[in-house]
Design a protein around this motif. Structure first.
Motif, mmCIF file in Angstrom:
data_model
loop_
_atom_site.group_PDB
_atom_site.id
_atom_site.type_symbol
_atom_site.label_atom_id
_atom_site.label_comp_id
_atom_site.label_asym_id
_atom_site.label_seq_id
_atom_site.Cartn_x
_atom_site.Cartn_y
_atom_site.Cartn_z
ATOM 1 N N THR A 139 0.838 -1.194 0.000
ATOM 2 C CA THR A 139 0.000 0.000 0.000
ATOM 3 C C THR A 139 0.874 1.245 0.000
ATOM 4 O O THR A 139 2.052 1.193 0.347
ATOM 5 C CB THR A 139 -0.923 0.035 1.227
ATOM 6 N N THR A 140 0.313 2.356 -0.393
ATOM 7 C CA THR A 140 1.077 3.601 -0.490
ATOM 8 C C THR A 140 0.178 4.795 -0.231
ATOM 9 O O THR A 140 -1.014 4.770 -0.544
ATOM 10 C CB THR A 140 1.722 3.743 -1.883
ATOM 11 N N PHE A 141 0.763 5.807 0.382
ATOM 12 C CA PHE A 141 0.020 7.045 0.589
ATOM 13 C C PHE A 141 0.520 8.150 -0.348
ATOM 14 O O PHE A 141 -0.241 9.022 -0.750
ATOM 15 C CB PHE A 141 0.165 7.496 2.049
ATOM 16 N N SER A 142 1.805 8.099 -0.703
ATOM 17 C CA SER A 142 2.375 9.158 -1.539
ATOM 18 C C SER A 142 1.795 9.117 -2.952
ATOM 19 O O SER A 142 1.474 10.166 -3.524
ATOM 20 C CB SER A 142 3.897 9.060 -1.575
ATOM 21 N N GLY A 187 -1.705 10.503 -2.816
ATOM 22 C CA GLY A 187 -1.693 11.966 -2.796
ATOM 23 C C GLY A 187 -1.333 12.552 -4.156
ATOM 24 O O GLY A 187 -1.935 13.527 -4.605
ATOM 25 N N ASN A 243 3.761 9.438 6.356
ATOM 26 C CA ASN A 243 2.861 9.733 5.234
ATOM 27 C C ASN A 243 2.950 11.196 4.799
ATOM 28 O O ASN A 243 2.961 11.493 3.604
ATOM 29 C CB ASN A 243 1.421 9.358 5.590
ATOM 30 N N CYS A 265 4.671 12.283 1.306
ATOM 31 C CA CYS A 265 3.887 13.019 0.309
ATOM 32 C C CYS A 265 4.617 14.291 -0.116
ATOM 33 O O CYS A 265 4.651 14.647 -1.302
ATOM 34 C CB CYS A 265 2.503 13.353 0.865
ATOM 35 N N CYS A 268 -0.738 2.994 3.315
ATOM 36 C CA CYS A 268 -2.170 3.215 3.505
ATOM 37 C C CYS A 268 -2.743 2.200 4.489
ATOM 38 O O CYS A 268 -3.688 2.505 5.225
ATOM 39 C CB CYS A 268 -2.887 3.116 2.156
ATOM 40 N N PHE A 284 -2.335 3.239 8.129
ATOM 41 C CA PHE A 284 -3.265 4.361 8.318
ATOM 42 C C PHE A 284 -4.690 3.858 8.544
ATOM 43 O O PHE A 284 -5.379 4.267 9.491
ATOM 44 C CB PHE A 284 -3.182 5.283 7.090
ATOM 45 N N ALA A 300 -6.810 3.987 12.109
ATOM 46 C CA ALA A 300 -8.086 4.712 12.218
ATOM 47 C C ALA A 300 -9.139 3.816 12.871
ATOM 48 O O ALA A 300 -9.907 4.260 13.738
ATOM 49 C CB ALA A 300 -8.543 5.178 10.831
ATOM 50 N N VAL A 333 -8.048 10.601 10.156
ATOM 51 C CA VAL A 333 -8.323 10.393 8.731
ATOM 52 C C VAL A 333 -8.228 11.722 7.974
ATOM 53 O O VAL A 333 -7.580 11.823 6.925
ATOM 54 C CB VAL A 333 -9.718 9.749 8.530
ATOM 55 N N SER A 391 -4.597 13.096 7.845
ATOM 56 C CA SER A 391 -3.768 12.301 6.945
ATOM 57 C C SER A 391 -4.095 12.591 5.483
ATOM 58 O O SER A 391 -3.197 12.826 4.667
ATOM 59 C CB SER A 391 -3.976 10.807 7.222
ATOM 60 N N VAL A 392 -5.389 12.557 5.152
ATOM 61 C CA VAL A 392 -5.791 12.683 3.750
ATOM 62 C C VAL A 392 -5.592 14.115 3.247
ATOM 63 O O VAL A 392 -4.927 14.354 2.234
ATOM 64 C CB VAL A 392 -7.255 12.228 3.562
ATOM 65 N N GLY A 447 -1.892 14.996 3.474
ATOM 66 C CA GLY A 447 -1.092 14.312 2.463
ATOM 67 C C GLY A 447 -1.233 14.955 1.093
ATOM 68 O O GLY A 447 -0.240 15.188 0.395
ATOM 69 N N VAL A 448 -2.469 15.258 0.701
ATOM 70 C CA VAL A 448 -2.698 15.884 -0.610
ATOM 71 C C VAL A 448 -2.049 17.276 -0.647
ATOM 72 O O VAL A 448 -1.367 17.644 -1.616
ATOM 73 C CB VAL A 448 -4.209 15.964 -0.908
#
Lengths: 117, 150
Positions: A72-75, A78, B64, B68, B103, B106, B110, B126, B129-130, B133-134
């Motif tokens: 899994t990945t978060f980068s 994003g 995370n 990002c 992910c 994470f 949660a 949540v 993080s979301v 991260g963006v």
């Protein structure tokens, strides 16, 4: 020992994520579908691993931290969202965020509840 | 694809298919090696910043958000290079940063926060993080563009 197990799991998780995103991107489709797939699947598996009462620490390191963590990945998630926003595909970006959160956390909860013991 | 009639040859495709066959093996090897490095770094942060079950997961939030930010920096640097080095995306983006961030932890954390009777921190985790991260990806990319345009 633990870092070696983490590395061993990661050596499988990262190329598997690349494979799934490449398959998802065939025919010019958005590779984000592949990212969503691995994120949801990895979250379900980690929920199972951590939810089971009798999971040995070595399995947590190998399958949990190593494999699931790297599958899994978060980068990339994003990055996918930022790319969709830059392409003015806001509805798609919002749907992607909601799908990742709802399906990812939901899959983790299901795995956690379904775990033996 | 449009190109002026009489021009010598068509432009190469904007997004060429990734190498197939034997060339693809190198991509998977680069992703695996980078992923191992990223996962080791993530494990190191998790060991340095342990949290109790149902506690606020600082380690995952840290990897995370920083992952990002670095991802945004990386894609902006690569976008400015033509052609980009063929090893950079599979090794650094898919491998190192993909393996560093996660992910699954994470999502499970949660659930853990909610299950421990902390629904508000769970929702907060949540959102931070979301959204964080963006925004971190965007901030990294914008910072590189700002520096380069000077």
């Amino acid at each position: 020992m633990t870092p070696l197990l983490v590395v061993a799991g990661a050596l499988v998780g990262a190329p598997l994520r690349l494979l799934v995103t490449r398959l998802a991107a065939r025919g010019g489709r958005d590779p984000a579908g592949g990212t969503l797939t691995v994120n949801v699947a990895g979250s379900a598996l980690l929920g199972l691993v951590l939810g089971a009462a009798a999971t040995p620490p070595a399995v947590v390191a190998l399958v949990g931290t190593g494999f699931c963590g790297t599958l899994t990945t978060f980068s990339t998630f994003g990055g996918d969202v930022v790319r969709m926003v830059e392409q003015r595909r806001l509805a798609r970006g919002l749907a992607y965020v909601l799908a990742t959160v709802v399906l990812g956390v939901g899959a983790a909860a299901l795995g956690y509840v379904a775990a033996p013991g | 694809m449009r190109y002026a009639p009489g021009s010598s040859r068509p432009r190469p495709e904007a997004r060429p298919e990734l190498a197939r066959g034997e060339g693809a093996g190198v991509l998977y090897l680069l992703a695996a090696l980078g992923g191992a490095l990223g996962a080791l770094a993530r494990w190191g942060v998790g060991t340095a910043l342990p949290h109790s079950p149902g506690g606020w997961p600082w380690a995952t939030l840290l990897v995370n958000l920083t992952g990002c930010l670095l991802f945004g920096v990386l894609i902006a640097l690569l976008a400015a290079r033509s052609p980009e080095p063929p090893w950079a995306r599979p090794f650094l983006a898919v491998g190192v940063l993909g393996g560093y961030t996660t992910c699954s932890a994470f999502a499970v954390e949660a659930v853990g926060l909610a299950e421990a009777g902390h629904p508000v921190p769970a929702v907060g985790y949540v959102l931070v993080s979301v959204v964080g991260g963006v925004l971190a990806v965007a901030a990294g990319a914008l910072a590189v563009r700002a520096v380069r345009s000077r």
